[in-house]
Design a protein around this motif. Structure first.
Motif, PDB file in Angstrom:
ATOM      1  N   PHE A  81       0.816  -1.221   0.000  1.00  0.00           N
ATOM      2  CA  PHE A  81       0.000   0.000   0.000  1.00  0.00           C
ATOM      3  C   PHE A  81       0.848   1.269   0.000  1.00  0.00           C
ATOM      4  N   PHE A  82       2.159   1.127   0.252  1.00  0.00           N
ATOM      5  CA  PHE A  82       3.020   2.307   0.308  1.00  0.00           C
ATOM      6  C   PHE A  82       3.297   2.839  -1.092  1.00  0.00           C
ATOM      7  N   ARG A  83       3.594   4.131  -1.161  1.00  0.00           N
ATOM      8  CA  ARG A  83       4.041   4.723  -2.420  1.00  0.00           C
ATOM      9  C   ARG A  83       5.441   4.191  -2.730  1.00  0.00           C
ATOM     10  N   PRO A  84       5.835   4.192  -4.012  1.00  0.00           N
ATOM     11  CA  PRO A  84       7.168   3.684  -4.365  1.00  0.00           C
ATOM     12  C   PRO A  84       8.307   4.337  -3.578  1.00  0.00           C
ATOM     13  N   ARG A  85       8.227   5.652  -3.341  1.00  0.00           N
ATOM     14  CA  ARG A  85       9.297   6.322  -2.582  1.00  0.00           C
ATOM     15  C   ARG A  85       9.390   5.774  -1.159  1.00  0.00           C
ATOM     16  N   THR A  86       8.236   5.540  -0.551  1.00  0.00           N
ATOM     17  CA  THR A  86       8.218   4.992   0.812  1.00  0.00           C
ATOM     18  C   THR A  86       8.762   3.567   0.813  1.00  0.00           C
ATOM     19  N   GLN A  87       8.360   2.782  -0.179  1.00  0.00           N
ATOM     20  CA  GLN A  87       8.880   1.420  -0.302  1.00  0.00           C
ATOM     21  C   GLN A  87      10.400   1.436  -0.445  1.00  0.00           C
ATOM     22  N   ALA A  88      10.890   2.305  -1.312  1.00  0.00           N
ATOM     23  CA  ALA A  88      12.330   2.377  -1.565  1.00  0.00           C
ATOM     24  C   ALA A  88      13.092   2.827  -0.323  1.00  0.00           C
ATOM     25  N   THR A  89      12.530   3.780   0.406  1.00  0.00           N
ATOM     26  CA  THR A  89      13.184   4.258   1.632  1.00  0.00           C
ATOM     27  C   THR A  89      13.259   3.142   2.667  1.00  0.00           C
ATOM     28  N   LEU A  90      12.157   2.428   2.827  1.00  0.00           N
ATOM     29  CA  LEU A  90      12.125   1.307   3.766  1.00  0.00           C
ATOM     30  C   LEU A  90      13.118   0.224   3.345  1.00  0.00           C
ATOM     31  N   ASP A  91      13.109  -0.115   2.058  1.00  0.00           N
ATOM     32  CA  ASP A  91      14.050  -1.122   1.552  1.00  0.00           C
ATOM     33  C   ASP A  91      15.495  -0.696   1.779  1.00  0.00           C
ATOM     34  N   ARG A 163      14.657   9.178  -5.835  1.00  0.00           N
ATOM     35  CA  ARG A 163      14.848  10.413  -6.619  1.00  0.00           C
ATOM     36  C   ARG A 163      13.743  10.627  -7.646  1.00  0.00           C
ATOM     37  N   GLN A 164      13.328   9.541  -8.322  1.00  0.00           N
ATOM     38  CA  GLN A 164      12.401   9.684  -9.449  1.00  0.00           C
ATOM     39  C   GLN A 164      10.943   9.415  -9.091  1.00  0.00           C
ATOM     40  N   GLY A 165      10.721   8.766  -7.958  1.00  0.00           N
ATOM     41  CA  GLY A 165       9.347   8.505  -7.539  1.00  0.00           C
ATOM     42  C   GLY A 165       8.730   7.249  -8.117  1.00  0.00           C
ATOM     43  N   GLU A 166       9.495   6.487  -8.884  1.00  0.00           N
ATOM     44  CA  GLU A 166       8.991   5.212  -9.408  1.00  0.00           C
ATOM     45  C   GLU A 166      10.148   4.229  -9.536  1.00  0.00           C
ATOM     46  N   TRP A 167       9.785   2.954  -9.448  1.00  0.00           N
ATOM     47  CA  TRP A 167      10.810   1.913  -9.510  1.00  0.00           C
ATOM     48  C   TRP A 167      11.367   1.794 -10.922  1.00  0.00           C
ATOM     49  N   PRO A 168      12.694   1.703 -11.051  1.00  0.00           N
ATOM     50  CA  PRO A 168      13.264   1.464 -12.381  1.00  0.00           C
ATOM     51  C   PRO A 168      12.957   0.038 -12.834  1.00  0.00           C
ATOM     52  N   SER A 169      13.043  -0.171 -14.130  1.00  0.00           N
ATOM     53  CA  SER A 169      12.715  -1.495 -14.666  1.00  0.00           C
ATOM     54  C   SER A 169      13.760  -2.515 -14.243  1.00  0.00           C
ATOM     55  N   ARG A 170      13.359  -3.768 -14.297  1.00  0.00           N
ATOM     56  CA  ARG A 170      14.268  -4.873 -13.992  1.00  0.00           C
ATOM     57  C   ARG A 170      14.033  -5.980 -15.008  1.00  0.00           C
ATOM     58  N   VAL A 171      14.972  -6.895 -15.099  1.00  0.00           N
ATOM     59  CA  VAL A 171      14.854  -8.014 -16.023  1.00  0.00           C
ATOM     60  C   VAL A 171      13.704  -8.899 -15.564  1.00  0.00           C
ATOM     61  N   ARG A 172      12.854  -9.263 -16.487  1.00  0.00           N
ATOM     62  CA  ARG A 172      11.721 -10.131 -16.163  1.00  0.00           C
ATOM     63  C   ARG A 172      12.052 -11.560 -16.547  1.00  0.00           C
ATOM     64  N   ASP A 173      11.605 -12.474 -15.714  1.00  0.00           N
ATOM     65  CA  ASP A 173      11.837 -13.888 -15.957  1.00  0.00           C
ATOM     66  C   ASP A 173      10.539 -14.625 -15.660  1.00  0.00           C
ATOM     67  N   VAL A 174      10.590 -15.917 -15.730  1.00  0.00           N
ATOM     68  CA  VAL A 174       9.418 -16.722 -15.424  1.00  0.00           C
ATOM     69  C   VAL A 174       8.971 -16.419 -13.999  1.00  0.00           C
TER      70      VAL A 174
END
Length: 200
Positions: A81-91, A163-174
């Motif tokens: 439920f957290f915003r991406p910035r909050t998630q990133a800060t917690l992480d 910094r950007q407010g959204e998660w950068p992309s990552r490699v997708r797998d199965v």
């Protein structure tokens, strides 16, 4: 920067895929042992050692791959439920408080275990005439190093997200498929059927 992060993702994904083949080897070893034990009445003492080494190798070398795929267990009750910035800060906080010290300890202790094992040419004491276990112990610092590398990538992702407010992309797998989502997808593709007994 993003390309570098994705390259490391791909590298750890490739390593994860390569070591996933230990499941096949593990299956063959266990199948052979069951056949040998119950059909040929000729069990092998080394099989127990081989199975825990293969299984341990699989799990240790899958750590960085799982982190790259964002597949480790997470307490999503509130996190989702957290915003991406909050998630990133917690992480980011958790990476510095728990992840880095833990993985550094794994690398440090793993290096000691592995180097000592190689020096003494260590063999398993679980079974008589046990197989060498120094190659298995060498996996510990190797797994720690790959996990640390992926951890640095994840830390950089957190900083980018803050910094950007959204998660950068990552490699997708199965990925695991949500059963309800799959059911909806399958039923959405099927043509609607007329109820039984209705006129054609």
């Amino acid at each position: 920067m993003q390309q570098l992060l994705l390259r490391i993702d791909r590298f750890n994904t490739l390593v994860g895929h390569a070591f996933a083949w230990t499941v096949v080897l593990l299956t063959l070893v266990i199948t052979w042992e069951v056949f040998s034990r119950y059909v040929l009445n000729s069990p092998h003492a080394w099989v127990f050692d081989a199975t825990y080494m293969l299984y341990g190798t699989l799990f240790m070398m899958a750590g960085a791959y799982t982190l790259a795929a964002s597949g480790h267990v997470r307490g999503d009750v509130l996190y989702g439920f957290f915003r991406p910035r909050t998630q990133a800060t917690l992480d980011l906080i958790l990476y510095f408080v728990f992840f880095i010290p833990g993985v550094l300890a794994l690398c440090w202790a793993g290096w000691d275990f592995a180097s000592e094992s190689w020096v003494i040419n260590e063999h398993s004491s679980v079974s008589a005439d046990g197989p060498p276990i120094y190659p298995f112990k060498a996996i510990i610092p190797l797994a720690g190093a790959s996990l640390m590398l992926q951890g640095v990538v994840e830390i950089l992702r957190c900083i980018i997200c803050i910094r950007q407010g959204e998660w950068p992309s990552r490699v997708r797998d199965v990925e695991e498929v949500d059963v309800e989502k799959l059911r909806h997808m399958v039923h959405a593709d099927l043509p609607e059927q007329a109820p039984a007994g209705s006129a054609k």
